[in-house]
Design an enzyme around this catalytic site. Structure first.
Site, PDB file in Angstrom:
ATOM      1  N   GLU A  49       3.405 -15.579  -1.354  1.00 11.47           N
ATOM      2  CA  GLU A  49       3.587 -15.115   0.027  1.00 11.47           C
ATOM      3  C   GLU A  49       3.997 -16.345   0.809  1.00 11.47           C
ATOM      4  O   GLU A  49       3.191 -17.261   0.985  1.00 11.47           O
ATOM      5  CB  GLU A  49       2.272 -14.500   0.524  1.00 11.47           C
ATOM      6  CG  GLU A  49       2.369 -13.864   1.873  1.00 11.47           C
ATOM      7  CD  GLU A  49       1.974 -14.818   2.980  1.00 11.47           C
ATOM      8  OE1 GLU A  49       2.858 -15.558   3.465  1.00 11.47           O
ATOM      9  OE2 GLU A  49       0.793 -14.831   3.340  1.00 11.47           O
ATOM     10  N   CYS A  84       1.525 -17.638   9.098  1.00 10.70           N
ATOM     11  CA  CYS A  84       2.719 -17.098   8.415  1.00 10.70           C
ATOM     12  C   CYS A  84       3.263 -15.902   9.172  1.00 10.70           C
ATOM     13  O   CYS A  84       4.378 -15.465   8.927  1.00 10.70           O
ATOM     14  CB  CYS A  84       2.411 -16.740   6.966  1.00 10.70           C
ATOM     15  SG  CYS A  84       1.051 -15.589   6.814  1.00 10.70           S
TER      16      CYS A  84
END
Lengths: 494, 494
Positions: B239, B275
């Site tokens: 990720e 993120c």
């Protein structure tokens, strides 16, 4: 450039198909990209009749297609006629699986004091490239499992014609396009292209969102590498296959002649050109397995005719390489008179010869197998752990009270996608529970399957919608559930 | 060799952790491999108390852990105390999800006249390597989502200590090991290793069956490449995240000052080290968005302190690179006095500057954002289609009758894993419907999620058992269903 198919019995040219031009490929990709949102906006129930229409059309042309396939593959009219029916049934099955709706995995979290409202749905990825296999010109080719699943899941398909059955690939595509158009599917839902370099460009094309492949390890890995070098890497679902091991337990070896006959029938089926061909028989020392298999092979007297000249050459080369790596030839039926004929062969090796990286452990595509005798459980376990993972495996037992069966089963289960008891691994039913996959290098994605209902999941991607008013959601995510999909709400399935 | 963590406020050394030696790594891997079949033989309900015990232990040490984390990350005691609780709640959630049993996807086909009996179940992959992120030292680190999911799914975990919070990594591991042992989990169920090269060797180790990673694109892609070069390639679930775009519709721009204030609050949260930080605001031309965001930034006056010196330098370099690529700086709050301080910055660019490959479109990790004004729907669509796919996106609207909202939502939905309406994308709830993923390069596997119930599916592999007597099956596949798992039988869910 063009693709040419040959009659394996005579070597005569059957069909020549010109390579798709760069301009044509661009048009195919643009049309598929335009079709993608249109397909994604249809419900699986709306797409269902499209796939049923293709299935009907295949059946309508059954005899014509089987005859053409037999000229290009020499797999025999009986098998090929049955395979047309199987391909048609697959198309209907995946359409019905999609219509059932579970693959969308609609998951709803209603808002709480601390978390927002979320709806997660699987949405179609977009255009999918499909590379079929030479050995199943219907069930795993341009209208095979991958195409049926991708269309059922709402993705346009661009299939690559297989050069070994180039004529049949184009004819199937023509039949499918007509059936899809008549059933109301958008233009661009299905296309076919031809040519080796065209296949490479297809995987590189930005419009393509995933690749389905069935075939050799060399072919699958080549496409996987190309996809991994894209600016936007996409998943490659390559089903490559390896040696599928069969373990005969001590009790299972009591009637070794019956096992040997079944083994020969299984590994010579389709001239041994199955990704689920059992390539390695592990039998207890002293069972006489090698001699029994050798006798059964001579009794059966197969006359393998291979799909292509390259495959026929590969059989001869494979036997030589296995011998050079320490295997001993115990039975061989010489190649017959067909143009692409190949021998059938049984080799043996000592367990010590089965070391990682040895050619003895690699698949020889064709009616070539290895028989190995194991001294005890420890040696059996050591040998199995040294094998590359496979698509399938079998255990032949002495029945329900066999004391060794459960251990052998567990051992194999760790290494394969499917393990069968007292049945050969060759047949792969397309059902809800089927798993046709396995750890690397049997496939490129161990969590995926290329046969069975779960295979649709390869061609969708989850998207979560957070605090989105109902009117702005796609139909599959709306609270009024217009597509009547199964849902999980606040953790509970409805 | 060793890993050293620093206090971002002062630059002083906090902890030094010696690299795991080659011998120690071998022991860790062997212990994990030995634990794997033991874990796989436990039911999810048996594993549930193990994860709950780790959660309890984290909470018991909440203040100690938050203080240590604050010294190594400067993320603040309030946020870090809350994050300990979040990590504990995650552990319990995934344990409960596993115990619910749907992730095993038990699928049974009873035998018919033409098809064999098949039972397909998801089985644990084996030892999983977990690489956590610097920006969430609890929720996405050694005891974060990936570890919780892998353990819940029955896989041993070997976590790599994060060098930026090396001391905290080791302390969490110690607490977890004690809690797991007391709860009866097998030795080897969880281990931690430290060292950069050790991490590389971990991904190369034949015992490791999958990798979970949260962090930078450079880090994620490096591990992905290493895994792809293994003899047995394994899945890497990386990720990585990119610029998460936010679209303000024409109606949504009516109160641009409120949007701007919310934007600043979102992109300065955690010093912009999320993120899911919104990195790009797309607002209608004439909305005054850039000026409003600039004003809101000056009013907020953030003082970003970064996790590491390298990140702090990256912020300054990122702003320079964006300017060199054609972006204009419209607001900057200078770096404060902390050792690893960095500026906060707002830049603007013309839509024409947003071309694929431009540095303007890349993420700058930290409180740095780009504001772009679009002339009309066509220009908005063109810009969004040029963006790299992201984890998340948002649309800010004028309410339920906003005529542009649905189109903006559909546009973004094609490119991201999650799209929110009138909410910032920063928060990621761990629930059944969460999707924390997205197409390449947001993640390496677009069908996977690293947060939410579906994430357990990353650490299992389907195996089908064909015609296997009940007594030889693993418990999850038995017809008497000893683990009481939800099942689909002959296509119908029970």
């Amino acid at each position: 450039m063009s693709a040419t198919s040959f009659d394996p019995r005579t070597g005569a040219v059957v069909a020549t198909v010109a390579d798709t031009s760069a301009d044509e490929l661009r048009t195919v990709l643009a049309t598929a990209a335009t079709a993608a949102p249109r397909l994604a906006a249809t419900s699986p129930a709306e797409r269902r009749p499209w796939l049923h229409a293709v299935a009907d059309a295949l059946e309508l042309h059954r005899d014509e297609l089987a005859r053409l396939a037999d000229r290009e593959t020499a797999l025999g009219l009986a098998r090929l006629t049955g395979e047309v029916d199987r391909a048609a049934a697959q198309l209907r099955f995946y359409a019905d699986v999609a219509a059932e709706g579970s693959y969308v995995e609609v998951t709803v979290d209603e808002p709480t004091a601390t978390t927002p409202g979320l709806v997660r749905v699987n949405r179609p990825l977009g255009p999918v490239a499909v590379f079929g296999a030479s050995n199943f010109p219907f069930a795993f080719s341009v209208l095979g499992n991958d195409t049926a699943m991708a269309l059922a899941a709402g993705c346009p398909v661009v299939a690559k014609a297989h050069p070994a059955h180039a004529g049949l690939s184009m004819r199937q595509a023509e039949i499918a396009r007509e059936a899809l158009a008549a059933a109301g599917a958008p233009r661009g839902a299905f296309s076919v292209v031809s040519g080796h370099q065209v296949g490479v460009e297809l995987v590189r094309a930005p419009e393509i969102t995933a690749v389905g492949f069935t075939g050799s390890q060399a072919g699958g890995l080549a496409l996987w590498r190309i996809a991994n070098e894209r600016e936007s890497v996409i998943p490659v679902y390559a089903e490559m296959g390896t040696v599928n091991p069969v373990v005969v337990t001590r009790a299972g070896a009591a009637d070794i002649d019956t096992v040997a006959k079944g083994f020969v029938a299984s590994f010579t089926l389709g001239s041994g050109q199955f990704c689920t061909k059992p390539g390695l028989l592990l039998a207890p020392a002293g069972s006489g397995a090698a001699a029994a298999v050798a006798a059964a092979l001579h009794a059966a007297g197969p006359e393998p005719v291979m799909l292509t000249e390259a495959i026929a050459r590969g059989v001869v080369a494979g036997v030589e390489q296995m011998r050079a790596a320490g295997a001993e030839l115990v039975a061989e039926v010489a190649a017959g008179g067909a143009a692409f004929a190949a021998p059938a062969a049984v080799l043996t090796a000592s367990p010590d010869a089965l070391v990682p990286g040895s050619r003895v452990l690699e698949e020889t595509f064709g009616a070539v197998v290895l028989v190995v005798e194991y001294a005890d459980d420890a040696e059996l376990a050591a040998v199995v752990r040294r094998l590359q993972p496979s698509l399938a495996a079998s255990v032949f037992t002495g029945g329900a009270d066999d004391p060794d069966a459960a251990a052998a089963l567990a051992l194999l289960g760790d290494q394969v996608g499917r393990v069968a008891v007292d049945e050969w691994p060759t047949g792969v039913a397309f059902t809800w529970a089927q798993q046709h996959g396995g750890p690397w290098p049997a496939t490129s994605v161990p969590s995926a399957t290329s046969v069975g209902a779960a295979g649709l999941g390869r061609f969708v991607r989850p998207v979560a919608f957070q605090s989105v008013p109902d009117g702005w959601l796609p139909p599959e995510a709306r609270s009024d559930n217009p597509w009547q999909l199964p849902r999980r709400v606040n953790g509970t399935r409805s």
